[in-house]
Design a protein around this motif. Structure first.
Motif, PDB file in Angstrom:
ATOM      1  N   TRP A 153       9.529  -4.883   4.884  1.00  0.00           N
ATOM      2  CA  TRP A 153       8.733  -4.148   3.918  1.00  0.00           C
ATOM      3  C   TRP A 153       7.488  -3.550   4.590  1.00  0.00           C
ATOM      4  O   TRP A 153       7.216  -2.361   4.503  1.00  0.00           O
ATOM      5  N   GLY A 154       6.729  -4.382   5.284  1.00  0.00           N
ATOM      6  CA  GLY A 154       5.542  -3.901   5.980  1.00  0.00           C
ATOM      7  C   GLY A 154       5.890  -2.959   7.121  1.00  0.00           C
ATOM      8  O   GLY A 154       5.199  -1.962   7.362  1.00  0.00           O
ATOM      9  N   LEU A 155       6.979  -3.263   7.837  1.00  0.00           N
ATOM     10  CA  LEU A 155       7.415  -2.413   8.934  1.00  0.00           C
ATOM     11  C   LEU A 155       7.787  -1.025   8.429  1.00  0.00           C
ATOM     12  O   LEU A 155       7.379  -0.008   9.007  1.00  0.00           O
ATOM     13  N   THR A 156       8.537  -0.964   7.348  1.00  0.00           N
ATOM     14  CA  THR A 156       8.976   0.314   6.799  1.00  0.00           C
ATOM     15  C   THR A 156       7.788   1.159   6.384  1.00  0.00           C
ATOM     16  O   THR A 156       7.726   2.364   6.668  1.00  0.00           O
ATOM     17  N   ILE A 158       6.718   4.835   8.083  1.00  0.00           N
ATOM     18  CA  ILE A 158       6.549   6.047   7.265  1.00  0.00           C
ATOM     19  C   ILE A 158       5.136   6.601   7.433  1.00  0.00           C
ATOM     20  O   ILE A 158       4.942   7.806   7.561  1.00  0.00           O
ATOM     21  N   TYR A 159       4.147   5.726   7.453  1.00  0.00           N
ATOM     22  CA  TYR A 159       2.757   6.160   7.647  1.00  0.00           C
ATOM     23  C   TYR A 159       2.598   6.871   8.985  1.00  0.00           C
ATOM     24  O   TYR A 159       1.952   7.921   9.079  1.00  0.00           O
ATOM     25  N   ASN A 160       3.196   6.316  10.057  1.00  0.00           N
ATOM     26  CA  ASN A 160       3.109   6.939  11.373  1.00  0.00           C
ATOM     27  C   ASN A 160       3.803   8.294  11.397  1.00  0.00           C
ATOM     28  O   ASN A 160       3.362   9.214  12.090  1.00  0.00           O
ATOM     29  N   MET A 161       4.883   8.440  10.642  1.00  0.00           N
ATOM     30  CA  MET A 161       5.565   9.726  10.564  1.00  0.00           C
ATOM     31  C   MET A 161       4.686  10.759   9.873  1.00  0.00           C
ATOM     32  O   MET A 161       4.561  11.900  10.328  1.00  0.00           O
ATOM     33  N   VAL A 162       4.037  10.368   8.774  1.00  0.00           N
ATOM     34  CA  VAL A 162       3.184  11.291   8.026  1.00  0.00           C
ATOM     35  C   VAL A 162       1.978  11.710   8.867  1.00  0.00           C
ATOM     36  O   VAL A 162       1.626  12.893   8.934  1.00  0.00           O
ATOM     37  N   LEU A 218       0.828  -1.198   0.000  1.00  0.00           N
ATOM     38  CA  LEU A 218       0.000   0.000   0.000  1.00  0.00           C
ATOM     39  C   LEU A 218       0.868   1.257   0.000  1.00  0.00           C
ATOM     40  O   LEU A 218       1.766   1.393   0.830  1.00  0.00           O
ATOM     41  N   PRO A 219       0.617   2.196  -0.903  1.00  0.00           N
ATOM     42  CA  PRO A 219       1.369   3.457  -0.862  1.00  0.00           C
ATOM     43  C   PRO A 219       0.854   4.348   0.264  1.00  0.00           C
ATOM     44  O   PRO A 219      -0.292   4.236   0.692  1.00  0.00           O
ATOM     45  N   VAL A 220       1.714   5.231   0.757  1.00  0.00           N
ATOM     46  CA  VAL A 220       1.346   6.169   1.808  1.00  0.00           C
ATOM     47  C   VAL A 220       1.013   7.500   1.136  1.00  0.00           C
ATOM     48  O   VAL A 220       1.878   8.108   0.507  1.00  0.00           O
ATOM     49  N   ALA A 221      -0.242   7.932   1.249  1.00  0.00           N
ATOM     50  CA  ALA A 221      -0.657   9.201   0.658  1.00  0.00           C
ATOM     51  C   ALA A 221      -0.078  10.357   1.471  1.00  0.00           C
ATOM     52  O   ALA A 221      -0.078  10.326   2.704  1.00  0.00           O
TER      53      ALA A 221
END
Length: 180
Positions: free
Chosen positions: A65-68, A72-76, A7-10
């Motif tokens: 992969w899932g962790l990364t 990133i999602y949590n950072m956004v 899943l991409p992070v918007a």
């Protein structure tokens, strides 16, 4: 294949993401966060989204992969909306107060416990002895909440102590005190 990693992070409006090799920096209206990523991951910004791709195919790389992607999602989300965690205090005479970056806990010890909140975390104590921790780093908020809870973890007989909001504490039956 990682279902989460695919899943991409918007990237919402007002958030800026910079990727330089294995280092990512996310900036938003609430602040900025930086993190070094695993070398097995390739992270790129494409069409307003952050995309993660593994460089190898072994089991450990797929786990990263899932962790990364989640990190990133949590950072956004952290730099755009922020995170909060609520702790409640149960017990007669148990209370808390905040002054500056110091949380003072009166939880049944002979002296109050002074807990220094880390930089980037703010604490607010409500009327019902609910401690609300707020900040942009989800990892740091969780770690701080766990350390505060460890000052006086809830005990199973009366349920006194510091617990997460909504946490269920399994209660034990005490001694009956009856005759033999």
């Amino acid at each position: 294949m990682s279902r989460i990693g695919k899943l991409p992070v918007a990237i919402p409006a007002g958030v800026k993401v910079e990727v330089q090799g294995a280092h990512i920096k996310v900036s938003g209206q609430k602040g900025s966060l930086e993190r070094d990523l695993r070398p097995e991951m390739q992270v790129s910004v494409e069409n307003g989204q952050v995309v993660c791709k593994p460089t190898g195919g072994d089991k450990q790389t797929m786990a990263y992969w899932g962790l990364t992607r989640s990190l990133i999602y949590n950072m956004v989300v952290g730099v755009s909306e922020g995170f909060s965690r609520v702790l409640t205090i149960e017990g007669v005479g148990y209370r808390a107060s905040v002054s500056g970056s110091t949380l003072t806990l009166n939880v049944g010890y002979s002296n109050p416990v002074a807990f220094a909140l880390p930089a980037g975390i703010t604490g607010v104590v409500g009327k019902d002895n609910a401690i609300t921790l707020q900040g942009i780093d989800k990892d740091l908020i969780g770690l701080t909440a766990a350390r505060i809870r460890a000052v006086r973890a809830p005990e199973p007989y009366k349920g006194k102590g510091i617990r997460y909001a909504g946490e269920y504490v399994a209660r034990k039956v005490g001694k009956t005190g009856g005759k033999k």
